[in-house]
Write a protein that holds these residues in place. Structure first.
Motif, PDB file in Angstrom:
ATOM      1  N   TYR A  73      95.839 -23.207  16.911  1.00 58.52           N
ATOM      2  CA  TYR A  73      95.357 -22.752  15.773  1.00 58.52           C
ATOM      3  C   TYR A  73      95.207 -23.782  14.651  1.00 58.52           C
ATOM      4  O   TYR A  73      94.752 -23.743  13.583  1.00 58.52           O
ATOM      5  CB  TYR A  73      96.720 -21.758  15.072  1.00 58.52           C
ATOM      6  N   GLN A  74      95.720 -24.878  14.935  1.00 60.67           N
ATOM      7  CA  GLN A  74      95.351 -26.192  14.149  1.00 60.67           C
ATOM      8  C   GLN A  74      94.574 -27.264  15.002  1.00 60.67           C
ATOM      9  O   GLN A  74      94.939 -28.376  15.280  1.00 60.67           O
ATOM     10  CB  GLN A  74      96.793 -27.055  13.583  1.00 60.67           C
ATOM     11  N   ASN A  75      93.231 -26.814  15.152  1.00 62.34           N
ATOM     12  CA  ASN A  75      92.407 -27.706  15.801  1.00 62.34           C
ATOM     13  C   ASN A  75      92.068 -28.975  15.293  1.00 62.34           C
ATOM     14  O   ASN A  75      92.065 -29.046  13.977  1.00 62.34           O
ATOM     15  CB  ASN A  75      90.957 -26.939  16.428  1.00 62.34           C
ATOM     16  N   LEU A  76      92.003 -30.155  15.841  1.00 65.64           N
ATOM     17  CA  LEU A  76      91.443 -31.211  15.342  1.00 65.64           C
ATOM     18  C   LEU A  76      89.904 -31.184  14.646  1.00 65.64           C
ATOM     19  O   LEU A  76      89.187 -30.276  15.397  1.00 65.64           O
ATOM     20  CB  LEU A  76      91.394 -32.341  16.328  1.00 65.64           C
ATOM     21  N   PRO A  77      89.714 -31.886  13.703  1.00 57.65           N
ATOM     22  CA  PRO A  77      88.486 -31.601  12.735  1.00 57.65           C
ATOM     23  C   PRO A  77      87.335 -32.016  14.082  1.00 57.65           C
ATOM     24  O   PRO A  77      86.332 -31.046  14.110  1.00 57.65           O
ATOM     25  CB  PRO A  77      88.385 -32.872  11.968  1.00 57.65           C
ATOM     26  N   ALA A  78      87.527 -32.923  14.933  1.00 58.07           N
ATOM     27  CA  ALA A  78      86.365 -32.867  15.920  1.00 58.07           C
ATOM     28  C   ALA A  78      86.262 -31.645  16.855  1.00 58.07           C
ATOM     29  O   ALA A  78      85.118 -30.929  17.293  1.00 58.07           O
ATOM     30  CB  ALA A  78      86.700 -34.088  16.738  1.00 58.07           C
ATOM     31  N   GLU A  79      87.244 -31.131  17.217  1.00 60.74           N
ATOM     32  CA  GLU A  79      87.186 -29.775  17.909  1.00 60.74           C
ATOM     33  C   GLU A  79      86.571 -28.673  17.233  1.00 60.74           C
ATOM     34  O   GLU A  79      85.883 -27.735  17.935  1.00 60.74           O
ATOM     35  CB  GLU A  79      88.633 -29.356  18.398  1.00 60.74           C
ATOM     36  N   ARG A  80      86.892 -28.515  16.014  1.00 58.84           N
ATOM     37  CA  ARG A  80      86.105 -27.417  15.080  1.00 58.84           C
ATOM     38  C   ARG A  80      84.608 -27.632  14.810  1.00 58.84           C
ATOM     39  O   ARG A  80      83.706 -26.936  14.532  1.00 58.84           O
ATOM     40  CB  ARG A  80      86.605 -27.549  13.896  1.00 58.84           C
TER      41      ARG A  80
ATOM     42  N   TRP B 276      82.642 -28.546  17.804  1.00 59.98           N
ATOM     43  CA  TRP B 276      81.958 -27.994  18.767  1.00 59.98           C
ATOM     44  C   TRP B 276      81.105 -26.704  18.642  1.00 59.98           C
ATOM     45  O   TRP B 276      80.050 -26.791  19.450  1.00 59.98           O
ATOM     46  CB  TRP B 276      82.934 -27.765  20.035  1.00 59.98           C
ATOM     47  N   PRO B 277      81.596 -25.615  18.257  1.00 62.55           N
ATOM     48  CA  PRO B 277      80.673 -24.700  18.068  1.00 62.55           C
ATOM     49  C   PRO B 277      79.141 -25.059  17.362  1.00 62.55           C
ATOM     50  O   PRO B 277      78.139 -24.587  17.613  1.00 62.55           O
ATOM     51  CB  PRO B 277      81.469 -23.566  17.018  1.00 62.55           C
ATOM     52  N   GLU B 278      79.370 -25.931  16.249  1.00 63.83           N
ATOM     53  CA  GLU B 278      77.917 -26.408  15.728  1.00 63.83           C
ATOM     54  C   GLU B 278      77.109 -27.060  16.759  1.00 63.83           C
ATOM     55  O   GLU B 278      75.899 -27.118  16.599  1.00 63.83           O
ATOM     56  CB  GLU B 278      78.288 -27.119  14.355  1.00 63.83           C
TER      57      GLU B 278
ATOM     58  N   SER C 285      73.865 -35.068   9.726  1.00 65.36           N
ATOM     59  CA  SER C 285      74.081 -34.062   8.723  1.00 65.36           C
ATOM     60  C   SER C 285      75.602 -34.169   8.355  1.00 65.36           C
ATOM     61  O   SER C 285      76.103 -33.502   7.047  1.00 65.36           O
ATOM     62  CB  SER C 285      73.722 -32.606   9.415  1.00 65.36           C
ATOM     63  N   TRP C 286      76.584 -34.224   9.389  1.00 63.52           N
ATOM     64  CA  TRP C 286      77.941 -34.283   8.914  1.00 63.52           C
ATOM     65  C   TRP C 286      78.225 -35.580   7.859  1.00 63.52           C
ATOM     66  O   TRP C 286      79.011 -35.502   7.074  1.00 63.52           O
ATOM     67  CB  TRP C 286      78.785 -34.307  10.240  1.00 63.52           C
ATOM     68  N   ASN C 287      77.618 -36.519   8.094  1.00 58.63           N
ATOM     69  CA  ASN C 287      77.982 -37.700   7.542  1.00 58.63           C
ATOM     70  C   ASN C 287      77.473 -37.603   6.050  1.00 58.63           C
ATOM     71  O   ASN C 287      77.857 -38.172   5.246  1.00 58.63           O
ATOM     72  CB  ASN C 287      77.306 -39.093   8.325  1.00 58.63           C
ATOM     73  N   SER C 288      76.428 -36.636   5.778  1.00 53.19           N
ATOM     74  CA  SER C 288      75.872 -36.659   4.505  1.00 53.19           C
ATOM     75  C   SER C 288      76.434 -35.779   3.478  1.00 53.19           C
ATOM     76  O   SER C 288      76.194 -35.622   2.451  1.00 53.19           O
ATOM     77  CB  SER C 288      74.331 -36.218   4.606  1.00 53.19           C
ATOM     78  N   HIS C 289      77.409 -34.776   4.143  1.00 52.71           N
ATOM     79  CA  HIS C 289      78.308 -34.002   3.446  1.00 52.71           C
ATOM     80  C   HIS C 289      79.328 -34.815   2.583  1.00 52.71           C
ATOM     81  O   HIS C 289      79.898 -35.607   3.184  1.00 52.71           O
ATOM     82  CB  HIS C 289      78.998 -32.937   4.046  1.00 52.71           C
TER      83      HIS C 289
ATOM     84  N   ARG D 163      72.687 -36.935  17.445  1.00 51.65           N
ATOM     85  CA  ARG D 163      72.561 -37.810  16.295  1.00 51.65           C
ATOM     86  C   ARG D 163      71.924 -36.966  14.913  1.00 51.65           C
ATOM     87  O   ARG D 163      72.608 -37.157  13.809  1.00 51.65           O
ATOM     88  CB  ARG D 163      71.438 -38.858  16.619  1.00 51.65           C
ATOM     89  N   ARG D 164      71.202 -36.119  14.883  1.00 52.54           N
ATOM     90  CA  ARG D 164      70.861 -35.401  13.788  1.00 52.54           C
ATOM     91  C   ARG D 164      72.209 -34.601  13.270  1.00 52.54           C
ATOM     92  O   ARG D 164      72.325 -34.554  12.037  1.00 52.54           O
ATOM     93  CB  ARG D 164      69.550 -34.413  14.196  1.00 52.54           C
ATOM     94  N   VAL D 165      72.739 -33.893  14.306  1.00 49.68           N
ATOM     95  CA  VAL D 165      74.018 -33.163  13.745  1.00 49.68           C
ATOM     96  C   VAL D 165      74.913 -34.151  13.035  1.00 49.68           C
ATOM     97  O   VAL D 165      75.577 -33.929  11.964  1.00 49.68           O
ATOM     98  CB  VAL D 165      74.512 -32.699  15.120  1.00 49.68           C
TER      99      VAL D 165
END
Length: 84
Positions: free
Chosen positions: A14-21, A23-25, A76-80, A71-73
């Motif tokens: 229930y407390q997944n690491l940020p990287a694991e969250r 994966w769906p994206e 997009s993460w780094n620009s938030h 790389r595009r994903v």
């Protein structure tokens, strides 16, 4: 199973690491579209996956397309902005 072990599994689930969250994206934006195209190409007999040359070419192209998508994903993460 001990109570501690059960509790640890509960937290891990229930407390997944940020990287694991993320994966769906990644799957939705990169992996599934590539897989969809490859499956359609095979279904429509546009590719012969038993041919080693086709296997090599597909893997080479697919890896490069996936790398661009990842790389595009990542960009997009780094620009938030960071919450908090």
């Amino acid at each position: 199973m001990t109570h501690y072990h059960h509790y640890t599994l509960f937290l891990f689930h229930y407390q997944n690491l940020p990287a694991e969250r993320k994966w769906p994206e990644v799957n939705q934006g990169v992996i599934y579209p590539i897989k969809d195209v490859l499956v359609r190409m095979e279904t429509n007999l546009m590719i012969n996956l038993s041919d080693p040359a086709v296997q090599f070419c597909l893997s080479f192209i697919t890896m490069n397309v996936a790398e661009i998508g990842l790389r595009r994903v990542q960009e997009s993460w780094n620009s938030h902005p960071i919450e908090g």
